[in-house]
Design a protein around this motif. Structure first.
Motif, mmCIF file in Angstrom:
data_model
loop_
_atom_site.group_PDB
_atom_site.id
_atom_site.type_symbol
_atom_site.label_atom_id
_atom_site.label_comp_id
_atom_site.label_asym_id
_atom_site.label_seq_id
_atom_site.Cartn_x
_atom_site.Cartn_y
_atom_site.Cartn_z
ATOM 1 N N SER A 239 0.901 -1.166 -0.127
ATOM 2 C CA SER A 239 0.006 0.021 0.001
ATOM 3 C C SER A 239 0.979 1.111 -0.135
ATOM 4 O O SER A 239 0.515 2.296 -0.685
ATOM 5 C CB SER A 239 -0.838 0.009 1.198
ATOM 6 O OG SER A 239 -1.739 -1.157 1.141
ATOM 7 N N ILE B 221 -4.463 2.683 2.308
ATOM 8 C CA ILE B 221 -4.203 2.842 3.921
ATOM 9 C C ILE B 221 -3.095 2.239 4.171
ATOM 10 O O ILE B 221 -2.785 0.779 3.800
ATOM 11 C CB ILE B 221 -5.400 2.318 4.676
ATOM 12 C CG1 ILE B 221 -6.824 3.159 4.323
ATOM 13 C CG2 ILE B 221 -5.345 2.341 6.120
ATOM 14 C CD1 ILE B 221 -7.886 2.739 4.789
ATOM 15 N N THR C 63 -4.394 -4.282 4.641
ATOM 16 C CA THR C 63 -5.241 -4.414 3.343
ATOM 17 C C THR C 63 -5.904 -5.878 3.299
ATOM 18 O O THR C 63 -5.411 -6.776 3.387
ATOM 19 C CB THR C 63 -4.554 -4.214 2.083
ATOM 20 O OG1 THR C 63 -3.760 -2.860 2.165
ATOM 21 C CG2 THR C 63 -5.221 -4.331 0.716
ATOM 22 N N ASP D 241 -4.339 -2.938 -5.317
ATOM 23 C CA ASP D 241 -3.761 -3.410 -3.956
ATOM 24 C C ASP D 241 -4.273 -4.691 -3.655
ATOM 25 O O ASP D 241 -5.581 -4.733 -3.652
ATOM 26 C CB ASP D 241 -4.104 -2.207 -2.948
ATOM 27 C CG ASP D 241 -3.101 -2.564 -1.822
ATOM 28 O OD1 ASP D 241 -2.180 -3.181 -1.609
ATOM 29 O OD2 ASP D 241 -3.075 -1.389 -0.890
#
Ligand code: GTP
Ligand code: MG
Length: 425
Positions: free
Chosen positions: A25, A38, A46, A66
């Motif tokens: 990320s 995030i 994630t 992601d």
């Protein structure tokens, strides 16, 4: 429709894989220069594949995906791993992010194996190089059989080199989905200004002209072709306002003068600057002409090895116009052919590239990145000619982002001029 409205299926899909906490990320944020994903020190942040459509310079419209860490455990964890791996089936280019302390294990081998089975290229990324600089020299490539780039997502170090690796490894047939399709609506009339002069080949149209016509037809619009002399007459006879006028760069002045100001106007070379490369970088390059001084070195880069004609654009006309603009002599070197730009790139104050009709988008983007790494502005024939003829702003009217890049310069220069005036008083 703007570039941002490029349909989902037509964007280059780049997916990031790796174990939890490897920095996937963080790397997305570093690549895009934005806080889109995030990040936290808690492994497993994630949890599901997250796809975001974005503009990734210089690649253009991409979908970045992601994924959850590949070393997740427990029944839920295993489900997440399966979901992450399933993303490979819609991936054009995979990034495998590795924390050097944990190195290569079964997860990494699994990604490379599965990607290999379905022909998805994988670029390895050794992350957190700020913490473990010695990891950069380990023979990762030999261990996993894929190319590697060392970066620090946290410090945003090595990101340009990673972008070069991306450009190098995108699938060979990758191209933007359309040349003009996103600029026009079905039913629009697109007027193409095609001079038939001594530079035009006998009995046929050149490839970029054919490609634009094909793209207009594919998008259910109407293509009308005229020489520059007939443009005014054709516009008057049409009875409808055209959706777009596209001119050959050699007819910029006349075509711009004869096209009403409320009609979007551009050139074949600007369309191809975007289709084959990155229009914003090339517009940025045109700005550099202002800082050229007599005695500076300029590299003319031609992609093909054509036989130069008497009034050759790259060898005769552009050097002449640039010398006139600078008000003194400049030193020109000419290279022709494909492959990387020369190693002494940093010796030049400007690279002027041809329209690149013989290069694919990947090759052209690679050259743009090379110039960027060497800190040398790069422009192409068509964008430069529009700039030198004072019609670049007009010819960028269909491209608001490029206009911003151009205007920035104007604003900044105006401010600088005011500053200087202030100092002189
Ligand atoms: N020092 C250093 N820390 C980094 C770097 N990249 C990421 N980190 C840190 O590593 C931790 C994990 O980063 P994330 O980007 O959330 O990792 P991830 O791979 O997305 O993790 P999951 O979502 O949990 O799978 C965070 O604390 C980051 O700040 C780096 O290049 N250097
Ligand atoms: Mg994450």
């Amino acid at each position: 429709m703007t570039l941002n409205a490029t349909p989902k299926g037509e964007r280059l899909h780049i997916a990031l894989f790796g174990r939890r906490n490897a920095g996937k990320s963080s790397l997305i944020n570093a690549l895009t220069g934005q806080e889109v994903a995030i990040v936290s020190e808690v492994p497993g942040t994630t949890t599901d594949p997250v796809a975001k459509a974005m503009e990734l310079l210089p690649l253009g419209p991409v979908m970045i995906i992601d994924t959850a860490g590949l070393d997740d455990v427990g029944p839920l964890g295993e489900l997440r791993v399966q979901r992450s791996l399933a993303v490979l089936s819609k991936t054009d280019l995979a990034l495998l992010v590795i924390d050097p302390v944990r190195g290569i294990g079964q997860c990494e081998q699994e990604v490379v194996k599965r990607a290999g089975e379905i022909g998805v290229p994988v670029v390895g990324v050794i992350n957190k190089i700020d913490l473990y600089p010695e990891a950069a020299s380990r023979p990762w490539q030999q261990e996993l059989g894929i190319p590697f780039v060392a970066v620090s997502a946290l410090l945003r170090w090595g990101i340009d080199r990673l972008k070069m690796a991306l450009v190098r490894h995108v699938p060979k047939d990758w191209a933007l989905p359309t040349i003009v399709g996103d600029l026009i609506q079905p039913g629009d009339v697109v007027v193409l200004v095609i001079p038939i002069d001594k530079a035009a080949p006998r009995g046929r149209l050149i490839l970029p002209q054919q490609q634009v016509i094909r793209d207009v037809l594919e998008h259910d619009a109407v293509a009308v072709m005229v020489k520059e002399r007939e443009l005014k007459h054709a516009l008057g006879a049409l009875g409808v306002k055209p959706g777009l006028v596209v001119t050959d760069a050699s007819a910029y002045l006349k075509a711009a003068a004869d096209t009403p100001p409320d009609v979007p106007f551009t050139s074949f070379s600007i369309l191809f600057a975007r289709y084959k490369g990155d229009l914003l970088t090339l517009v940025e390059g045109a700005k550099a002409v202002k800082s050229l001084k007599p005695g500076d070195r300029v590299l003319i880069a031609e992609a093909c090895t054509h036989h130069p004609i008497q009034d050759d654009i790259g060898r005769v006309k552009i050097p002449r116009w640039l010398r006139q603009t600078v008000g003194g002599d400049l030193l020109f070197d000419v290279i022709s052919g494909s492959g990387p730009l020369p190693e002494n790139l940093a010796d030049y104050k400007l690279v002027v590239h041809c329209g690149a009709c013989m290069l694919n988008r990947r090759e052209m983007l690679y050259r743009l990145l090379q110039a960027r790494e060497a800190g040398v502005p790069i422009v192409n024939y068509g964008v430069l000619m529009a700039y030198l003829h004072g019609v670049l702003k007009r010819a960028l009217s269909p491209f608001p982002q490029a206009l911003v890049v151009l205007e920035e310069r104007v604003d900044m220069e105006d401010e600088l001029a005011l500053l200087r005036q202030g100092r002189q008083k």
